[in-house]
Design an enzyme around this catalytic site. Structure first.
Site, PDB file in Angstrom:
ATOM      1  N   ASP A  36       0.888  -1.160   0.000  1.00 58.50           N
ATOM      2  CA  ASP A  36       0.000   0.000   0.000  1.00 58.50           C
ATOM      3  C   ASP A  36       0.926   1.210   0.000  1.00 58.50           C
ATOM      4  OD1 ASP A  36      -3.154   0.724   1.652  1.00 58.50           O
ATOM      5  OD2 ASP A  36      -2.062   1.788   0.084  1.00 58.50           O
ATOM      6  N   TRP A  37       0.386   2.305  -0.399  1.00 58.71           N
ATOM      7  CA  TRP A  37       1.238   3.502  -0.596  1.00 58.71           C
ATOM      8  C   TRP A  37       1.821   3.967   0.750  1.00 58.71           C
ATOM      9  CZ3 TRP A  37      -0.468   1.368  -4.580  1.00 58.71           C
ATOM     10  CH2 TRP A  37      -0.254   1.833  -5.880  1.00 58.71           C
TER      11      TRP A  37
END
Ligand code: GLC
Length: 654
Positions: free
Chosen positions: A225-226
């Site tokens: 995930d970012w």
């Protein structure tokens, strides 16, 4: 150009390849390989075209489809497939490669700020819908990203909390939807979550990535995930393949780590090859992509999903409306309602307001501001304003629009009640002696206990996308016969939610309830709920009969007759619950193992058969620590929802 593998790359190229090239895509190694473009999100295309110095993003407007919760209310894999296909078309329009969805985390608590973006508290339904959505997109040669792996069930502490759960709970509840989606639809990518599981960051969870590859046989690309990576070296050694987005600090850490011998060549080559596989998959796919749905057909789908995503929760014979003179009130009347965060789509054109939608349906309808929202939640209520009151008294019915202002990524709700001003308004306006219809715009359950008794109808509109209000009016007027069924329990109060009784400190969330999440808890403990999982009213009435359960090879076939005893054609969603799967401790007394979406003409019957694969009746044993077949007596329950069981049949499995 020959296809590269890790062995054809320099170390520097490998290190660059396993980190994003920028915020939304991969590194092209100076043009050696194709750029893979990734775009949010599960509810519609959210292409960020620019970001200013304050981090304010400009989003390219697109079609806003109903949220995942609304989609789930239809209990339809066909609709999920269509939605994946439609958003894939939106992606093709901007030459994107990967749609960053679906999001499938289990709804462990109604406080979670992203529940609108997830499907259900039940892993079977979540997995089935996700698998169909993924197939819908990938059949259009657009990749997907099954997210967030795993046990990301709250938002406010997602960057630092640890979800602590035993293996049975993990496998049967929090991994099961990923397992179903991976085995049935093989998403091109899988996105890790921010949180820890049992004390280890998911962005470096070697044990679960090993599990993913060996047990689920996942051969796609695992993406972070970012900004979820805490140490690029540990991440690279754990089995995650692509660190997103690009950050120089991660590149430097990888470079130093490799030079210091902290990263194995096997791990780096495996990650680089998985990124190259994704790149070439996208390269091949890009040659096959073409628009298969017009913008109009996508919008028509958004409208249809909005209609089917509405759940009629209460109706004291006041709906459908006929020619009542209406007053519509409540802030949501005038505003497009959606959850906030990386899934929020920017509309191309303003959504229709509820009062205008009613006027377009030829209703004499006025809008009156009920409460002026002031910071402390107090509001001046319409009924106390004499002119307004007089006008109200000339009307036949009041439609009150209420809803959650507090559902967004990275935050959770503080309460599951409506704000004070809305609760006061409902109670106050209910005192006028008029029909009172509440339209609830929310992506998660609401505690209605303080006002449900004083209203005549409740229409749960969910966050229905850009056509939500046209769809609401179609239900209010009977143009569309409501057929949505809840996929998350509505508790009578937050204190009844098992997750809210489990141990929690700043960093640790102990999933003490184990398997007993949602209806599994409320049915097993026989706890009352406001509205149960699987519940939904219709303008039709349905009866079930002639249930039969037969074992044929590796399938259990449940057949029954469904009769529409009303004079309105309708759709029902009969559900099959089974239990208990074993006499091991803390097992739910019933679990959803099958369902059907059945259209039945007025005053007619239809024979239905629901096939339940035998392996769906397995359970993960805490004694043998492996999946075991269910043996002995098993009860099959045909229900209108998880509480209203109409017919039961026992069978004995050898
Ligand atoms: C966000 C979300 C994820 C999204 C990604 C890119 O933090 O958790 O769902 O796809 O970052 O915006």
């Amino acid at each position: 150009m020959p296809r590269l593998t890790a062995k054809d790359l320099t170390i520097e190229e490998k290190l660059k390849l396993v980190i994003g090239g920028d915020h939304w895509g991969t590194n092209t190694l100076d043009g050696k390989v194709r750029y893979v473009k990734m775009v949010d999100g599960p509810i519609g295309r959210r292409l960020v075209v620019s970001e200013d110095k304050q981090g304010r993003e400009t989003i390219l407007p697109s079609i806003a489809y109903p949220c995942a919760q609304a989609l789930s209310h239809a209990w339809s894999e066909d609709f999920a497939y269509e939605l994946g296909k439609a958003i894939a078309n939106d992606m093709i329009d901007v030459n994107a490669d990967i749609l960053l969805g679906p999001a499938v985390n289990i709804k462990r608590t109604p406080l979670c700020g992203r529940n609108f973006e997830y499907y259900s508290e039940d892993p079977l339904l979540s997995g089935n819908l996700a698998a169909a959505y993924i197939k819908g997109a990938q059949d259009q040669h657009i990749g997907t990203s099954l997210k967030h792996f795993c046990a990301n069930n709250i938002e406010y502490a997602r960057h630092y909390c640890s979800s602590n759960l035993d293996e049975r709970t993990l496998r049967e509840i929090y991994l099961k939807q990923f397992e179903i989606a991976i085995k049935e639809s093989n998403p091109w990518t899988l996105m890790c979550s921010y949180n820890k599981v049992n004390g280890t960051w998911m962005s470096e969870h070697t044990e679960l990535y090993k599990f993913l590859r060996e047990e689920f046989k996942y051969d796609g690309t695992v993406v972070s995930d970012w900004n979820s990576v805490h140490d690029a070296v540990r991440t690279m050694n754990s089995g995650l393949d692509l660190i997103m987005p690009f950050k120089d600090i991660d590149y430097k850490r990888l470079k130093e780590g490799y030079e210091a011998g902290e990263i194995s060549d096997d791990a780096l080559d495996s990650a680089a090859n998985n990124v190259l596989n994704l790149i070439y998959k996208c390269e091949d796919a890009s040659k096959l992509r073409k628009r298969t749905m017009s913008i109009k057909s996508r919008k028509n789908l958004a409208y249809k999903l909005a209609q089917n995503g509405i759940v009629l929760l209460k109706n004291n014979n006041v709906l459908p409306l006929s020619n009542e003179r209406l007053v519509v009130t409540g802030a949501p009347v005038l505003r497009y309602k959606a959850g906030n965060g990386s899934s929020k789509v920017t509309l191309k054109e303003p959504a229709m307001t509820l009062d205008v939608a009613l006027q377009n349906a030829n209703f004499d309808c006025i809008y009156k501001e009920t409460t002026r929202y002031v910071p402390n939640g107090q509001g001046m209520m319409c009924g106390t304003d004499v002119t307004c009151r007089e006008e109200l008294l000339t009307r036949d019915a009041v439609v009150i629009a209420v809803g959650n202002e507090n559902e967004f990524e990275s935050g959770d709700r503080e309460t599951i009640k409506l704000c004070r001003a809305e609760e006061d308004a409902i109670r106050h306006l209910s005192g006028l002696g008029k029909k009172v219809i509440v339209v609830l715009y929310a992506g998660a359950p609401v505690d209605m206990s303080s006002w449900i008794g004083c209203v005549d109808a409740v229409v749960f509109a969910s966050f229905g996308g850009q056509y939500q209000n046209e769809a609401v009016v179609d239900v209010l007027t009977g143009k569309f016969n409501p057929c949505g069924h809840l996929t998350e329990s509505f508790p009578t109060c937050l204190e009844d939610v098992p997750a809210e009784q489990a141990y929690r400190d700043v960093e640790n969330f102990d999933y003490d309830e184990g398997l007993l999440v949602g209806y599994r808890y409320y049915t097993t403990s026989n706890y009352p709920v406001l509205y149960p999982f699987g519940y939904g009213l219709s303008y039709s009435r349905f009866a079930y009969s002639n249930m039969d359960v037969k074992v044929q090879n590796d399938m259990v076939k449940v057949s029954f007759t469904i009769t529409n005893t009303s004079d309105v054609d309708g759709i029902d969603i009969p559900q099959i619950y089974v239990g208990p799967l074993s006499c091991e401790p803390d097992r739910p007394i019933r679990e959803l193992k099958g369902y059907a979406r059945v259209a039945v003409k007025k005053n007619s019957s239809k024979k239905v058969t629901v096939d339940i694969p035998m392996d769906r009746l397995q359970y993960f044993s805490i004694n043998t620590n492996k999946w075991e077949p269910c043996k002995g007596k098993l009860t099959f329950m045909l229900g209108k929802n998880s509480r209203d069981i109409i017919i039961e049949k026992d069978i004995v499995l050898a």
